[in-house]
Enzyme design. Structure first.
Site, PDB file in Angstrom:
ATOM      1  N   GLU A   1      -4.249   3.042  15.771  1.00  0.00           N
ATOM      2  CA  GLU A   1      -3.486   2.953  14.515  1.00  0.00           C
ATOM      3  C   GLU A   1      -4.229   3.715  13.430  1.00  0.00           C
ATOM      4  O   GLU A   1      -5.370   3.395  13.106  1.00  0.00           O
ATOM      5  CB  GLU A   1      -3.327   1.477  14.120  1.00  0.00           C
ATOM      6  CG  GLU A   1      -2.600   1.263  12.801  1.00  0.00           C
ATOM      7  CD  GLU A   1      -2.459  -0.221  12.422  1.00  0.00           C
ATOM      8  OE1 GLU A   1      -2.056  -1.042  13.275  1.00  0.00           O
ATOM      9  OE2 GLU A   1      -2.762  -0.562  11.264  1.00  0.00           O
TER      10      GLU A   1
ATOM     11  N   GLU B   1      -6.267 -12.132   8.140  1.00  0.00           N
ATOM     12  CA  GLU B   1      -6.070 -12.155   6.681  1.00  0.00           C
ATOM     13  C   GLU B   1      -5.062 -13.225   6.266  1.00  0.00           C
ATOM     14  O   GLU B   1      -4.164 -12.964   5.465  1.00  0.00           O
ATOM     15  CB  GLU B   1      -5.629 -10.766   6.187  1.00  0.00           C
ATOM     16  CG  GLU B   1      -6.671  -9.691   6.449  1.00  0.00           C
ATOM     17  CD  GLU B   1      -6.378  -8.363   5.791  1.00  0.00           C
ATOM     18  OE1 GLU B   1      -5.202  -7.985   5.705  1.00  0.00           O
ATOM     19  OE2 GLU B   1      -7.348  -7.696   5.378  1.00  0.00           O
TER      20      GLU B   1
ATOM     21  N   GLU C   1      -4.303   4.491   1.092  1.00  0.00           N
ATOM     22  CA  GLU C   1      -4.820   3.262   0.491  1.00  0.00           C
ATOM     23  C   GLU C   1      -6.241   3.446  -0.045  1.00  0.00           C
ATOM     24  O   GLU C   1      -6.559   2.996  -1.133  1.00  0.00           O
ATOM     25  CB  GLU C   1      -4.776   2.140   1.535  1.00  0.00           C
ATOM     26  CG  GLU C   1      -5.401   0.853   1.042  1.00  0.00           C
ATOM     27  CD  GLU C   1      -5.322  -0.275   2.054  1.00  0.00           C
ATOM     28  OE1 GLU C   1      -4.725  -0.099   3.125  1.00  0.00           O
ATOM     29  OE2 GLU C   1      -5.865  -1.366   1.754  1.00  0.00           O
TER      30      GLU C   1
ATOM     31  N   ASP D   1     -11.688  -0.786   8.190  1.00  0.00           N
ATOM     32  CA  ASP D   1     -10.356  -0.719   7.594  1.00  0.00           C
ATOM     33  C   ASP D   1     -10.054   0.629   6.945  1.00  0.00           C
ATOM     34  O   ASP D   1     -10.087   0.731   5.721  1.00  0.00           O
ATOM     35  CB  ASP D   1     -10.217  -1.841   6.553  1.00  0.00           C
ATOM     36  CG  ASP D   1      -8.783  -2.011   6.078  1.00  0.00           C
ATOM     37  OD1 ASP D   1      -7.883  -1.432   6.689  1.00  0.00           O
ATOM     38  OD2 ASP D   1      -8.578  -2.731   5.080  1.00  0.00           O
TER      39      ASP D   1
ATOM     40  N   ARG E   1      -1.791  -6.476  17.242  1.00  0.00           N
ATOM     41  CA  ARG E   1      -2.891  -5.812  16.516  1.00  0.00           C
ATOM     42  C   ARG E   1      -4.237  -6.524  16.688  1.00  0.00           C
ATOM     43  O   ARG E   1      -4.291  -7.757  16.764  1.00  0.00           O
ATOM     44  CB  ARG E   1      -2.556  -5.711  15.028  1.00  0.00           C
ATOM     45  CG  ARG E   1      -1.346  -4.849  14.772  1.00  0.00           C
ATOM     46  CD  ARG E   1      -0.956  -4.899  13.317  1.00  0.00           C
ATOM     47  NE  ARG E   1      -1.619  -3.916  12.487  1.00  0.00           N
ATOM     48  CZ  ARG E   1      -2.193  -4.197  11.320  1.00  0.00           C
ATOM     49  NH1 ARG E   1      -2.264  -5.431  10.868  1.00  0.00           N
ATOM     50  NH2 ARG E   1      -2.716  -3.238  10.599  1.00  0.00           N
TER      51      ARG E   1
ATOM     52  N   ARG F   1       0.826  -1.219   0.000  1.00  0.00           N
ATOM     53  CA  ARG F   1       0.000   0.000   0.000  1.00  0.00           C
ATOM     54  C   ARG F   1       0.860   1.270   0.000  1.00  0.00           C
ATOM     55  O   ARG F   1       0.471   2.292   0.560  1.00  0.00           O
ATOM     56  CB  ARG F   1      -0.956   0.040   1.185  1.00  0.00           C
ATOM     57  CG  ARG F   1      -1.727  -1.238   1.423  1.00  0.00           C
ATOM     58  CD  ARG F   1      -2.580  -1.610   0.257  1.00  0.00           C
ATOM     59  NE  ARG F   1      -3.310  -2.855   0.491  1.00  0.00           N
ATOM     60  CZ  ARG F   1      -4.095  -3.433  -0.408  1.00  0.00           C
ATOM     61  NH1 ARG F   1      -4.215  -2.911  -1.613  1.00  0.00           N
ATOM     62  NH2 ARG F   1      -4.730  -4.537  -0.134  1.00  0.00           N
TER      63      ARG F   1
HETATM   64  C1  BDP Z   1      -5.567  -3.517   4.854  1.00  0.00           C
HETATM   65  C2  BDP Z   1      -4.639  -3.609   3.708  1.00  0.00           C
HETATM   66  C3  BDP Z   1      -3.688  -4.762   3.776  1.00  0.00           C
HETATM   67  C4  BDP Z   1      -3.041  -4.778   5.149  1.00  0.00           C
HETATM   68  C5  BDP Z   1      -4.111  -4.848   6.204  1.00  0.00           C
HETATM   69  C6  BDP Z   1      -3.559  -4.754   7.618  1.00  0.00           C
HETATM   70  O1  BDP Z   1      -5.405  -3.708   2.532  1.00  0.00           O
HETATM   71  O2  BDP Z   1      -2.743  -4.607   2.766  1.00  0.00           O
HETATM   72  O3  BDP Z   1      -2.175  -5.852   5.263  1.00  0.00           O
HETATM   73  O4  BDP Z   1      -4.982  -3.773   6.077  1.00  0.00           O
HETATM   74  O5  BDP Z   1      -3.691  -3.693   8.194  1.00  0.00           O
HETATM   75  O6  BDP Z   1      -5.967  -2.183   4.922  1.00  0.00           O
HETATM   76  O7  BDP Z   1      -3.029  -5.714   8.141  1.00  0.00           O
END
Ligand code: BDP
Length: 710
Positions: free
Chosen positions: A394, A298, A400, A372, A331, A175
């Protein structure tokens, strides 16, 4: 003779004051000659020398910065003395514990700047505090404030003020839109780019005192001896500037690089591996800051792979850090692929019940909103709901979801909107004016023993650091707010403009106006009234039609829920009931569609297209009005910018003007994408006076495909 000297001097002044093309490299640390000679002379009378007792690298950095800054601003050399003796009319840098003029400082890093016995005394309990004071003094001059009767006392409101770099070992930045990583991994540790020091100076000028050098989607490589050596070399450059380095870790590192069979956080061998690794790190980097962790999120592995909790994972790392001064930033950005779940609720569902079980070295790092980094989100419901766990906030500086490095979006209003939101938490600290997110984060609500703010960096290898010249303001604003979250977006903008772009009062006002409105303008043509678009992909143009993905929460339709009746995500008790995660007073603000403020409406309600809103317009008409005026307002920003042409550096002017043109084009395109798509459900005409888009929905879809190289 006197005449020749005069002529020579004027020539010199002319040369140094000539406006030359500015490539943006110097950021806000521009020390160009102050044009007003009277002002210059007045400053010069109070800055005839710099006296510093002590020769630590940090004090030296402070004296050097002042010397270089004063030389540039005043056009004359200012000597650095080790002892002022009886001299007056200078700047004294002083470290000490005793009460320095006026109020006592609360923190080690705080500073005071006072006028005493005809000198300006910059004092602190620590060397780093003196450095922060030196930058604050320079800021006074750069913004043309008086310095003759100074009485400034300033303490940081949170202790860990950090940038998070999502940088990968291969040089790319997740990003990132301003080039490649700043860290030249292939050259480190042997070659030290001069840029590292300038990076540290910029951060120190804001009070940022920590940097996580690598991506949260971490490579295990960063914990190998080879890479730790590289990180240590960076730490050596940052140290004099009060900046500690941190590393994001890959949770299964004990398996991947340690050769163990498991990464189970309760396994004794795994615990020993982390303890040994941490020891190895502290040998190389005695002031190492600690670990940042993205786990079970993720697709990243984590303790849940072994049926352990987030707390088990975090506490294992805290144990490894026990002999040292480092911390764990764990996190809370988690959400599972459950078609029935609401992603909004995931973080509190997974973390809420763990409150009170984390080691005292752990801070849980929470994104500002529940989803997000959207252009507008309500604050995350975790704030105010975890009284026994220090929570870091954060924010994302890299754009992004905000048009990358092309769209001009000043982010301070995003940060402030969240920080100033009242959580209505009833903490032990009984804050006088509301338990705002800021007061949760700075510890005043629940008495957190450690406090932190993190920003996902927008820097890269581009010469001007941030791609868009105006995006430097987002780095600046974030840093200033980590030190003092009570500063206003406007005050920060004006300060940044005066230091970076122009000192002309009218131009400052015009640029500040444009910056302050830029976020709302962006929201209007991108995601008005509580729409969001966090689905999978590159996060560039809106694709509201996107409905195919391995996970439902990675589609667009999951979020906007457009149908023949209306639009928006019902999060009341009739829907996902995410609202119940907030305190009752917050629920009251948002759970009635009749009274819910329009900027948040579609975050919480599925609203009929024909519903009359407080503006007197139906939902459909209101949406169109916002999409159209949003896109048109980019034209207004172009006009504003054109008016300051003579007041800013020509190169910067052209850079911004070019990007604004692209932004305008894309704003119209993005408006069209939404309006044409939603119209298929709303089945209503575009209301007057707006004209219907010139392109069809199919054409917009093709345009997205072309842009995204599909
Ligand atoms: C999202 C992004 C991704 C990040 C994720 C994160 O798209 O690339 O890895 O957050 O914060 O916003 O871990």
């Amino acid at each position: 003779m006197i005449l020749t000297i005069r002529v020579l001097f004027s020539l010199l002044l002319l040369l140094t004051s000539r406006s030359y093309a500015d490539d943006g490299y110097r950021l806000w640390l521009k020390y160009d000659l102050i044009k007003d000679a009277a002002k210059r002379d007045a400053y010069a009378r109070s800055a005839q020398f710099i006296a510093v007792t002590g020769n630590s690298p940090t004090l030296k950095a402070a004296a050097d910065e002042l010397q270089v800054g004063l030389q540039g601003l005043l056009g004359k050399a200012v000597p650095v003395l080790t002892n002022a003796g009886n001299r007056t009319g200078g700047i004294i840098l002083s470290v000490g514990n005793g009460p320095v003029a006026g109020a006592q400082l609360r923190t080690q890093e705080g500073y005071q700047i006072t006028s005493r016995s005809n000198n300006i005394v910059v004092s602190s309990k620590s060397d780093a505090g003196v450095l922060y004071g030196a930058f604050a003094l320079l800021r006074q001059l750069q913004t043309l404030q008086p310095i003759n009767a100074l009485s400034l006392t300033s303490d940081p409101k949170v202790r860990y003020r950090m940038l998070n770099h999502w940088d990968n070992p291969n040089g790319t930045i997740e990003r990132g839109y301003a080039g490649e990583t700043l860290w030249k991994w292939y050259e480190l540790p042997e070659r030290i780019s001069p840029r590292y020091r300038d990076y540290a100076r910029a951060n120190a000028s804001l009070g940022i005192n920590g940097t996580v050098v690598n991506n949260v989607n971490a490579s295990a490589r960063f914990l190998t001896a080879e890479y730790l050596g590289k990180v240590a070399a960076l730490a050596n450059v940052f140290r004099p500037y009060g900046i500690r380095v941190y590393v994001s870790i890959y949770f299964p590192a004990p398996k991947v690089i340690g050769g163990l069979k498991t990464a189970d956080p309760l396994d004794p061998e795994v615990r020993k591996w982390w303890a040994d690794k941490t020891k190895e790190i502290y040998k190389l980097i005695p002031d190492f800051g600690g670990f940042l962790v993205k786990a079970n999120s993720e697709g990243e592995p984590g303790p849940q792979d072994y049926n352990r909790t987030h707390a088990d994972g975090a506490n294992m790392l805290a144990e490894a850090l026990k002999p040292y001064d480092g911390i764990v930033l764990w996190r809370s950005f988690v959400y599972k692929a459950d078609p029935k779940a609401d992603r909004f609720k995931a973080a509190l569902e997974e973390f809420g019940h763990l409150d009170g079980t984390f080691d005292k070295k752990v801070i849980v790092q929470v994104k500002n909103g529940p989803i997000d980094f959207q252009p507008r989100e309500p604050f995350s419901p975790l704030f105010g709901k975890m009284p026994k766990t220090p929570l870091a906030i954060e924010f994302q500086l890299t754009q992004e979801y905000l048009g990358f490095a092309t769209h001009l979006v000043y982010e301070a209003p995003i940060f402030k909107e969240c920080l100033d939101s009242d959580t209505y938490a009833k903490g032990q600290g009984a804050p006088s004016s509301g338990a705002t997110v800021a007061k949760v984060v700075d510890g005043s609500v629940d008495g957190y023993p450690i406090t932190a703010m993190a920003g996902v960096a927008n820097t890269g290898s581009d010469r001007n650091w941030t791609g868009h010249p105006m995006a430097q303001a987002n780095w600046y604003a974030f840093g200033r707010l980590t030190w003092d979250h009570t500063l206003s977006s406007e005050a920060i903008a004006r300060e940044w403009i005066a230091m970076t772009l122009t000192k002309e009062p009218q131009a400052i006002t015009r640029i500040a106006d444009m910056m302050l409105k830029s976020r709302e303008i962006y929201v209007n043509y991108n995601t008005p009234m509580g729409l969001s678009r966090p689905w999978t992909g590159v996060h560039f143009a809106p694709e509201p039609w996107q409905n195919k993905s391995p996970r439902p929460d990675w589609t667009a339709v999951y979020y906007h829920r457009a149908d023949s009746v209306g639009l928006g995500f019902d999060r009341t008790e009739k829907g996902s009931n995410a609202l119940a995660q907030y305190n009752p007073e917050v629920q009251k603000q948002w759970n009635n569609p009749e009274t819910c403020p329009l900027p948040y409406l579609l975050w919480f309600h599925h609203v009929p297209w024909t519903k009359k809103l407080s503006t007197g317009r139906t939902l459909w008409d209101e949406l169109c009005t916002r999409f159209y005026t949003g896109a048109d307002s980019v034209g207004w920003m172009q006009q504003q910018w054109a008016q300051v042409k003579g007041s800013v550096d020509p190169e910067t002017y052209a850079e911004v003007a070019g990007r604004l043109e692209t932004q305008h084009k894309e704003a119209i395109w993005w408006r069209d994408a939404w309006v044409l798509y939603l119209q298929e459900y709303a089945r209503k005409p575009i209301p007057a006076p707006f004209k219907k888009p010139e392109r069809t929905l199919d054409e917009v879809k093709q345009l997205v495909d072309v842009y995204l190289l599909r």
